[in-house]
Design a protein around this motif. Sequence first.
Motif, PDB file in Angstrom:
ATOM      1  N   ILE A   1       0.863  -1.185   0.000  1.00  0.00           N
ATOM      2  CA  ILE A   1       0.000   0.000   0.000  1.00  0.00           C
ATOM      3  C   ILE A   1       0.896   1.231   0.000  1.00  0.00           C
ATOM      4  CG2 ILE A   1      -1.851   1.228   1.204  1.00  0.00           C
ATOM      5  CD1 ILE A   1      -2.591  -1.501   2.483  1.00  0.00           C
ATOM      6  N   PRO A   2       1.199   1.780  -1.178  1.00  0.00           N
ATOM      7  CA  PRO A   2       2.168   2.875  -1.259  1.00  0.00           C
ATOM      8  C   PRO A   2       1.652   4.217  -0.766  1.00  0.00           C
ATOM      9  CG  PRO A   2       1.305   2.375  -3.427  1.00  0.00           C
ATOM     10  CD  PRO A   2       0.746   1.339  -2.501  1.00  0.00           C
ATOM     11  N   ALA A   3       0.337   4.431  -0.829  1.00  0.00           N
ATOM     12  CA  ALA A   3      -0.200   5.737  -0.443  1.00  0.00           C
ATOM     13  C   ALA A   3      -1.682   5.633  -0.137  1.00  0.00           C
ATOM     14  CB  ALA A   3       0.022   6.754  -1.559  1.00  0.00           C
ATOM     15  N   TYR A   4      -2.132   6.512   0.755  1.00  0.00           N
ATOM     16  CA  TYR A   4      -3.561   6.685   1.019  1.00  0.00           C
ATOM     17  C   TYR A   4      -4.010   7.846   0.141  1.00  0.00           C
ATOM     18  CZ  TYR A   4      -1.987   4.053   5.081  1.00  0.00           C
ATOM     19  OH  TYR A   4      -1.393   3.130   5.897  1.00  0.00           O
ATOM     20  N   ILE A   5      -4.905   7.549  -0.767  1.00  0.00           N
ATOM     21  CA  ILE A   5      -5.236   8.496  -1.825  1.00  0.00           C
ATOM     22  C   ILE A   5      -6.317   9.467  -1.388  1.00  0.00           C
ATOM     23  CG2 ILE A   5      -6.048   8.707  -4.206  1.00  0.00           C
ATOM     24  CD1 ILE A   5      -5.103   5.820  -4.649  1.00  0.00           C
ATOM     25  N   SER A   6      -6.091  10.725  -1.712  1.00  0.00           N
ATOM     26  CA  SER A   6      -7.144  11.719  -1.524  1.00  0.00           C
ATOM     27  C   SER A   6      -8.120  11.581  -2.682  1.00  0.00           C
ATOM     28  CB  SER A   6      -6.554  13.135  -1.512  1.00  0.00           C
ATOM     29  OG  SER A   6      -5.655  13.293  -0.450  1.00  0.00           O
ATOM     30  N   ASN A   7      -9.347  11.237  -2.369  1.00  0.00           N
ATOM     31  CA  ASN A   7     -10.350  11.122  -3.419  1.00  0.00           C
ATOM     32  C   ASN A   7     -10.789  12.515  -3.852  1.00  0.00           C
ATOM     33  OD1 ASN A   7     -12.488   9.190  -4.805  1.00  0.00           O
ATOM     34  ND2 ASN A   7     -13.585  10.998  -4.091  1.00  0.00           N
ATOM     35  N   VAL A   8     -10.778  12.761  -5.152  1.00  0.00           N
ATOM     36  CA  VAL A   8     -11.195  14.059  -5.693  1.00  0.00           C
ATOM     37  C   VAL A   8     -12.409  13.842  -6.584  1.00  0.00           C
ATOM     38  CG1 VAL A   8     -10.537  16.088  -7.023  1.00  0.00           C
ATOM     39  CG2 VAL A   8      -8.812  14.884  -5.652  1.00  0.00           C
ATOM     40  N   ASP A   9     -13.540  14.353  -6.131  1.00  0.00           N
ATOM     41  CA  ASP A   9     -14.738  14.366  -6.962  1.00  0.00           C
ATOM     42  C   ASP A   9     -14.858  15.753  -7.570  1.00  0.00           C
ATOM     43  OD1 ASP A   9     -15.489  11.748  -6.235  1.00  0.00           O
ATOM     44  OD2 ASP A   9     -16.493  12.480  -4.427  1.00  0.00           O
ATOM     45  N   ALA A  10     -15.033  15.822  -8.868  1.00  0.00           N
ATOM     46  CA  ALA A  10     -15.218  17.112  -9.535  1.00  0.00           C
ATOM     47  C   ALA A  10     -16.706  17.305  -9.786  1.00  0.00           C
ATOM     48  CB  ALA A  10     -14.446  17.150 -10.850  1.00  0.00           C
ATOM     49  N   VAL A  11     -17.203  18.491  -9.448  1.00  0.00           N
ATOM     50  CA  VAL A  11     -18.643  18.725  -9.544  1.00  0.00           C
ATOM     51  C   VAL A  11     -18.934  20.068 -10.198  1.00  0.00           C
ATOM     52  CG1 VAL A  11     -19.078  17.369  -7.469  1.00  0.00           C
ATOM     53  CG2 VAL A  11     -18.811  19.839  -7.271  1.00  0.00           C
ATOM     54  N   SER A  12     -20.122  20.179 -10.723  1.00  0.00           N
ATOM     55  CA  SER A  12     -20.585  21.444 -11.270  1.00  0.00           C
ATOM     56  C   SER A  12     -20.676  22.471 -10.150  1.00  0.00           C
ATOM     57  CB  SER A  12     -21.962  21.260 -11.917  1.00  0.00           C
ATOM     58  OG  SER A  12     -22.582  22.499 -12.146  1.00  0.00           O
ATOM     59  N   SER A  13     -20.369  23.720 -10.453  1.00  0.00           N
ATOM     60  CA  SER A  13     -20.480  24.778  -9.452  1.00  0.00           C
ATOM     61  C   SER A  13     -21.937  25.003  -9.044  1.00  0.00           C
ATOM     62  CB  SER A  13     -19.894  26.082  -9.996  1.00  0.00           C
ATOM     63  OG  SER A  13     -20.535  26.461 -11.204  1.00  0.00           O
ATOM     64  N   LYS A  14     -22.855  24.429  -9.783  1.00  0.00           N
ATOM     65  CA  LYS A  14     -24.269  24.526  -9.436  1.00  0.00           C
ATOM     66  C   LYS A  14     -24.701  23.493  -8.403  1.00  0.00           C
ATOM     67  CE  LYS A  14     -25.682  26.400 -13.944  1.00  0.00           C
ATOM     68  NZ  LYS A  14     -26.553  26.202 -15.137  1.00  0.00           N
ATOM     69  N   LEU A  15     -23.816  22.544  -8.109  1.00  0.00           N
ATOM     70  CA  LEU A  15     -24.141  21.490  -7.152  1.00  0.00           C
ATOM     71  C   LEU A  15     -23.809  21.947  -5.740  1.00  0.00           C
ATOM     72  CD1 LEU A  15     -25.082  18.447  -7.089  1.00  0.00           C
ATOM     73  CD2 LEU A  15     -22.663  17.888  -6.857  1.00  0.00           C
ATOM     74  N   GLY A  16     -24.767  21.863  -4.845  1.00  0.00           N
ATOM     75  CA  GLY A  16     -24.557  22.248  -3.456  1.00  0.00           C
ATOM     76  C   GLY A  16     -24.763  21.079  -2.519  1.00  0.00           C
ATOM     77  N   GLY A  17     -24.220  21.199  -1.303  1.00  0.00           N
ATOM     78  CA  GLY A  17     -24.477  20.214  -0.253  1.00  0.00           C
ATOM     79  C   GLY A  17     -23.489  19.083  -0.137  1.00  0.00           C
ATOM     80  N   LEU A  18     -22.524  18.983  -1.056  1.00  0.00           N
ATOM     81  CA  LEU A  18     -21.581  17.867  -1.021  1.00  0.00           C
ATOM     82  C   LEU A  18     -20.541  18.101   0.069  1.00  0.00           C
ATOM     83  CD1 LEU A  18     -21.049  15.230  -2.671  1.00  0.00           C
ATOM     84  CD2 LEU A  18     -19.275  16.517  -3.875  1.00  0.00           C
ATOM     85  N   LYS A  19     -20.335  17.103   0.922  1.00  0.00           N
ATOM     86  CA  LYS A  19     -19.359  17.192   2.013  1.00  0.00           C
ATOM     87  C   LYS A  19     -18.468  15.955   2.008  1.00  0.00           C
ATOM     88  CE  LYS A  19     -22.611  19.661   5.042  1.00  0.00           C
ATOM     89  NZ  LYS A  19     -23.335  19.620   6.347  1.00  0.00           N
ATOM     90  N   ALA A  20     -17.349  16.059   2.700  1.00  0.00           N
ATOM     91  CA  ALA A  20     -16.475  14.899   2.865  1.00  0.00           C
ATOM     92  C   ALA A  20     -17.120  13.922   3.834  1.00  0.00           C
ATOM     93  CB  ALA A  20     -15.114  15.340   3.391  1.00  0.00           C
ATOM     94  N   ASN A  21     -16.764  12.641   3.712  1.00  0.00           N
ATOM     95  CA  ASN A  21     -17.304  11.624   4.604  1.00  0.00           C
ATOM     96  C   ASN A  21     -16.273  10.518   4.790  1.00  0.00           C
ATOM     97  OD1 ASN A  21     -18.962   8.953   5.138  1.00  0.00           O
ATOM     98  ND2 ASN A  21     -20.315  10.637   5.702  1.00  0.00           N
TER      99      ASN A  21
END
Length: 536
Positions: free
Chosen positions: A498-518
């Motif tokens: 396991i070389p690295a713990y990856i930061s997950n990157v979700d790309a979203v429209s600037s019109k999308l609201g409410g998305l948080k990390a979990n």
Amino acid sequence: MTKIPTNWTGRDDAMVEQMIRRGASRRELLKMLMSSGVAAAAGGSLLMRAGAAVAATPVSGGSLKAAGWSSSTADTLDPAKASLSTDYVRCCAFYNRLTFLDEAGQVQMELADSVASDDAQTWEVKLKSGVTFHDGKTLSADDVVFSLKRHLDEAVGSKVNSIAKQMTEISKVDDLTVKIVLSAPNADLPTILSLHHFMIIADGTTDFSKANGTGAFICEAFEPGVRSVAVKNPNYFKAEGPYLDSFEFFAIPDNNARVNALLSGDIQLAASVNPRSMRMLEGQDSVMTSVTTAGNYTNLNIRLDLEPGAKADFVEGMKYLVNREMIQKSVLRGFAEIGNDQPVSAANRYHNPNLAPRAFDPEKAKYHFEKAGLLGTEIPMVASDAASSSVDMATVVQQAGSQIGMNLKVERVPSDGYWSNYWLKAPVHFGNINPRPTPDILFSLLYSSDAPWNESQYKSEKFDSMMVEARGALDEEKRTAMYWEMQEMIANEAGTIIPAYISNVDAVSSKLGGLKANPLGGMMGYAFAEYVWLNA
């Protein structure tokens, strides 16, 4: 210092917010602000503030299209058998769990009103009243008993069978109360019940084509390996949400195609964007990114029961050959933390900070390959876009091997069918593991001798007994010490790199609201559909 005109008021802030909601572009708004005497820097600040206010205000209505990165004809609506991110997204939309984890990793109640115990072994689950399934049936203790007992039936093929086995008694006390008795104390049970596989289904369910759950959305269409379409549940039991009228979810395996679909407006969420694509998103006002570092990782698995992994020196050589820093900086573009060959990341309070990552040392690797009699032998490494960034990681390892005469061949295979045809099967292959909230869940799924996803076929009686003992340890100091030792055992004895713990990157429209990390992973722990909204 740039000053905002003294005649600029909160009412004008509201006007900017309204214009954003109506679809005004950033360029149009800045032009308007500057014509009113607002300098560019101050105007940018105002737009940021107004944009944040817009994004934070839930809006009802609209249809969302979201794309994940992998799918399969084995996609399922049976929560017990879910194994891919696409499965988890659907399960979170159509069903509910007894508990769930919020963005801070704290256990919250969902279908349960309470989950309580005096000794961490005998638990009482009180259910919310008045909750109904999509077909109109009222939720009762019978549904919970049936749902949990399914995981104990070997014929079901539950992915969490090894975790569920600790539940020695699951019984109905009354219509809204369930009793769960464990084989030994486990203070993690409320967290365990938040896993995607422990969704509650209706008593007696055998047909999963309709996804009859209590969830925020009703299944309108489901085509395994293709797409799913969901519509808002008008009888949802929660006071808030869902905000969307409907959403469609499918996979676009090619990373660039997924990003381009977002940029063109064909989708509003592109999940798990490869760090290489960050440049495509730079300077794009129409998109934003959501970054979560919760313990997701792509790992190189060497089966210890097959050649060449049956030779301990080959495994040891590979651990020295993996250049973790290059993978972190070049492959993952810095969106990662260096890993130390065990699954408990620094985001978890039980992470062992004293376990140093294996140093990149090609000469030591060469020594072990020679000792194994494999230097110069062609060794296939199976990689796929289905396992995020694995093709690039494999290339880094291959190039390092070529410098010392080790012939590692990268076999790139299609995403479709990767998890059923190559993962867990090929002698040397890559996997991709989503975050799990406790060490016990990770160890039970991946490293115990009977683990369903034992990627390197690691087997240790000592590890198995320690896992059971740590699970029931109410002494936090003792439990932590045991988990630290188990992480060392995995790093030194298992065949998973396991070389690295990856930061997950979700790309979203600037019109999308409410998305948080979990802490359960990207796309808001795969439960985004219930909580996000679309601004006009």
